[in-house]
Write a protein that holds these residues in place. Structure first.
Motif, PDB file in Angstrom:
ATOM      1  N   LYS A   1      -8.743   8.419  -4.909  1.00 37.79           N
ATOM      2  CA  LYS A   1     -10.029   9.122  -4.960  1.00 37.79           C
ATOM      3  C   LYS A   1     -11.175   8.112  -5.101  1.00 37.79           C
ATOM      4  CE  LYS A   1     -12.633  12.558  -7.686  1.00 37.79           C
ATOM      5  NZ  LYS A   1     -13.544  12.859  -6.637  1.00 37.79           N
ATOM      6  N   MET A   2     -11.016   7.140  -5.990  1.00 37.47           N
ATOM      7  CA  MET A   2     -12.065   6.132  -6.179  1.00 37.47           C
ATOM      8  C   MET A   2     -12.184   5.223  -4.959  1.00 37.47           C
ATOM      9  SD  MET A   2     -13.720   6.583  -9.050  1.00 37.47           S
ATOM     10  CE  MET A   2     -13.835   8.198  -8.275  1.00 37.47           C
ATOM     11  N   TRP A   3     -11.064   4.985  -4.263  1.00 40.01           N
ATOM     12  CA  TRP A   3     -11.098   4.196  -3.030  1.00 40.01           C
ATOM     13  C   TRP A   3     -11.905   4.931  -1.960  1.00 40.01           C
ATOM     14  CZ3 TRP A   3      -8.825   5.404   1.773  1.00 40.01           C
ATOM     15  CH2 TRP A   3      -8.868   4.369   2.709  1.00 40.01           C
TER      16      TRP A   3
ATOM     17  N   GLN B   1      -6.397   1.030  -2.071  1.00 40.35           N
ATOM     18  CA  GLN B   1      -6.202   2.461  -1.852  1.00 40.35           C
ATOM     19  C   GLN B   1      -5.244   3.093  -2.857  1.00 40.35           C
ATOM     20  OE1 GLN B   1      -5.294   3.549   2.176  1.00 40.35           O
ATOM     21  NE2 GLN B   1      -5.286   5.701   1.726  1.00 40.35           N
ATOM     22  N   LYS B   2      -4.073   2.522  -3.016  1.00 44.89           N
ATOM     23  CA  LYS B   2      -3.059   2.978  -3.966  1.00 44.89           C
ATOM     24  C   LYS B   2      -1.805   2.149  -3.706  1.00 44.89           C
ATOM     25  CE  LYS B   2      -1.830   6.965  -1.079  1.00 44.89           C
ATOM     26  NZ  LYS B   2      -1.725   8.421  -1.047  1.00 44.89           N
TER      27      LYS B   2
ATOM     28  N   HIS C   1       1.528   5.157  -0.587  1.00 47.29           N
ATOM     29  CA  HIS C   1       0.898   5.255   0.730  1.00 47.29           C
ATOM     30  C   HIS C   1       1.924   5.553   1.826  1.00 47.29           C
ATOM     31  CE1 HIS C   1      -2.538   4.667   3.321  1.00 47.29           C
ATOM     32  NE2 HIS C   1      -1.839   3.844   4.069  1.00 47.29           N
ATOM     33  N   LEU C   2       3.109   4.971   1.721  1.00 44.93           N
ATOM     34  CA  LEU C   2       4.152   5.138   2.741  1.00 44.93           C
ATOM     35  C   LEU C   2       5.134   6.263   2.438  1.00 44.93           C
ATOM     36  CD1 LEU C   2       5.148   1.422   3.459  1.00 44.93           C
ATOM     37  CD2 LEU C   2       3.643   2.905   4.804  1.00 44.93           C
ATOM     38  N   TYR C   3       5.018   6.885   1.261  1.00 45.62           N
ATOM     39  CA  TYR C   3       6.016   7.865   0.852  1.00 45.62           C
ATOM     40  C   TYR C   3       6.287   8.878   1.958  1.00 45.62           C
ATOM     41  CZ  TYR C   3       8.948  10.617  -2.042  1.00 45.62           C
ATOM     42  OH  TYR C   3      10.039  11.248  -2.525  1.00 45.62           O
ATOM     43  N   PRO C   4       7.545   9.198   2.259  1.00 48.67           N
ATOM     44  CA  PRO C   4       8.765   9.069   1.475  1.00 48.67           C
ATOM     45  C   PRO C   4       9.513   7.738   1.639  1.00 48.67           C
ATOM     46  CG  PRO C   4       9.247  10.357   3.409  1.00 48.67           C
ATOM     47  CD  PRO C   4       7.779  10.026   3.458  1.00 48.67           C
TER      48      PRO C   4
END
Length: 150
Positions: A111-113, A121-122, A127-130
């Motif tokens: 959210k802050m990104w 970003q995170k 980001h790649l999940y799963p």
């Protein structure tokens, strides 16, 4: 029979290549942030990014999440040396989870990104999940497709 593909220092599960997957937030409502037996895996080089991002996300987090972070730290290390985000007590959500007006789980860091407040970003595993990215003791990375009921 499952196999691994090696590209440079990355070991990639054949499921990553064979399986079709896509994030469908309307279907799962962010379950990967709130369910499971551990937090999001972190790479060593993500720790400094987490340290930089925390001051910008702290105000979004609940009181209990901040307490866990102040007690356990911004990240935790398991008995095998794997790093991950802490969870709320009793296998609760990741401490960096926030909820929108629909009750969907989101990452406070992301959210802050999106608002331009942080440059990270995170975690890559989120980001790649799963697909889960795990840093092996050798320094190599393992990418595996995470199968579970969500």
């Amino acid at each position: 029979m499952p196999y691994m593909i090696q590209i440079d220092n990355k070991l990639i599960s054949d499921d990553v290549v064979k399986e079709h997957f896509a994030c469908d937030l309307n279907a799962c409502k962010g379950a990967c942030c709130i369910a499971g037996d551990g937090g999001a895996p972190l790479l060593k080089d993500e720790l400094s990014q987490l340290e930089k991002a925390y001051p910008a996300v702290k105000h979004l987090l609940g009181e209990e999440a901040v307490k866990v972070i102040e007690t356990e730290g911004l990240y935790v290390e398991d008995e095998e040396g794997h790093l991950s985000t802490p969870l709320l007590p009793n296998m609760g959500p990741c401490v960096y989870t926030i909820f929108d007006e629909k009750g969907f789980a989101w990452c406070a860091i992301e959210k802050m990104w999106k608002e331009g407040k942080v440059s990270w970003q995170k975690p890559i595993s989120c980001h790649l999940y799963p697909i889960r990215v795990t840093e092996l003791r050798s320094g190599d990375l393992a990418l595996n497709y995470d199968r579970w009921s969500i």
